[in-house]
Design an enzyme around this catalytic site. Structure first.
Site, PDB file in Angstrom:
ATOM      1  N   SER A 140     -27.405  31.814  -2.842  1.00  0.00           N
ATOM      2  CA  SER A 140     -27.359  30.681  -3.763  1.00  0.00           C
ATOM      3  C   SER A 140     -26.308  30.923  -4.825  1.00  0.00           C
ATOM      4  CB  SER A 140     -28.711  30.477  -4.442  1.00  0.00           C
ATOM      5  OG  SER A 140     -28.626  29.489  -5.459  1.00  0.00           O
ATOM      6  N   TYR A 153     -35.618  34.167  -8.601  1.00  0.00           N
ATOM      7  CA  TYR A 153     -35.009  33.618  -7.385  1.00  0.00           C
ATOM      8  C   TYR A 153     -33.619  34.211  -7.162  1.00  0.00           C
ATOM      9  CZ  TYR A 153     -33.007  30.102  -4.213  1.00  0.00           C
ATOM     10  OH  TYR A 153     -32.396  29.469  -3.176  1.00  0.00           O
TER      11      TYR A 153
END
Length: 244
Positions: A140, A153
């Site tokens: 990401s 995350y």
């Protein structure tokens, strides 16, 4: 056994970016194994649509972090299609919250899917993918954006970056590329869940192109790495509209 020349396995292939990636690879002539974790109906629906349109696909299930289940899954795909050329790891979880208050059970659950799951599938892919193939893991853009509440995350995705780039070097001489796709804000249920309209609007304007990414934008990058991009190896490809 199929006579299709190339075979792809897409984890998390029954929804979001995964499903669009499956459809994009089928359009390129791949036979595709559509992996699901909990929603077999969505995977079966994806497969049914592909088969109805003349493509080849099969639904395969299991916990990506369970090495026994994933070994059986790889066996099933090889038995169905004769081998595996491309493995795409889109399966993942995103739970947000500040470090000081983050629930450690949720952190462990996210680590299990995003890190252990990617490691288990990558380990099997390293043993099973045929010469000329590709392994594409998912990270990401938030790894380098340092946005508040994204630390847990981002930590899992930073681990994905590290293991993937090292694996690319460990597969020296195998003619297998190993890369990471790192999307920016993308209009999927995983991204939109829990965000109010103002937050979504703000994030949609963050990139110079002033919109959220679409799953098809991400799938296009995967198709490039899975097909013609034979000289792109050991890289993190940021697919984010220029946000960073």
């Amino acid at each position: 056994m199929t006579t299709t020349s190339r075979v792809a396995l897409v984890t998390g292939g029954s929804g979001g970016i995964g499903r669009v990636t499956v459809e994009r690879l089928v359009a390129d002539g791949f036979a595709v194994a559509v992996h699901y974790a909990g929603n077999r109906a969505k995977a079966d629906d994806t497969v049914a649509q592909i088969v109805a349109a003349g493509g080849e696909a099969v639904a395969v299930g299991g916990d990506v972090a369970d090495e026994i289940a994933m070994t059986e899954l790889f066996d099933t795909v090889e038995a169905e299609f004769g081998g595996i050329d491309v493995v795409v790891n889109t399966a993942g979880r995103m739970i947000l919250g500040p470090v000081a208050e983050f629930d450690l059970d949720q952190f462990d659950a996210m680590m299990r899917t995003n890190v252990r799951g990617t490691f288990v599938v990558s380990q099997l892919a390293a043993k099973r993918v045929r010469a000329g193939g590709a392994i594409v893991n998912f990270s990401s853009t938030v790894v380098k954006l340092a946005m508040p509440t994204y630390a847990p995350y981002a930590a899992t995705k930073g681990a994905v970056d590290a293991m993937t780039l090292i694996l690319a070097r460990e597969l020296r001489g195998r003619d297998i590329t190993v890369n990471v796709v790192a999307p920016g804000p993308t209009a999927t249920p995983l991204f939109l869940d829990g965000k109010d309209d103002a937050t979504v609007e703000r994030l949609s304007k963050a990139a110079p192109l002033e919109r959220l990414g679409e799953p098809a934008d991400i799938a296009e990058a995967v198709a490039f790495l899975a097909g013609p991009a034979r000289w792109v190896n050991g890289q993190v490809i940021y697919v984010n509209g220029g946000i960073a």
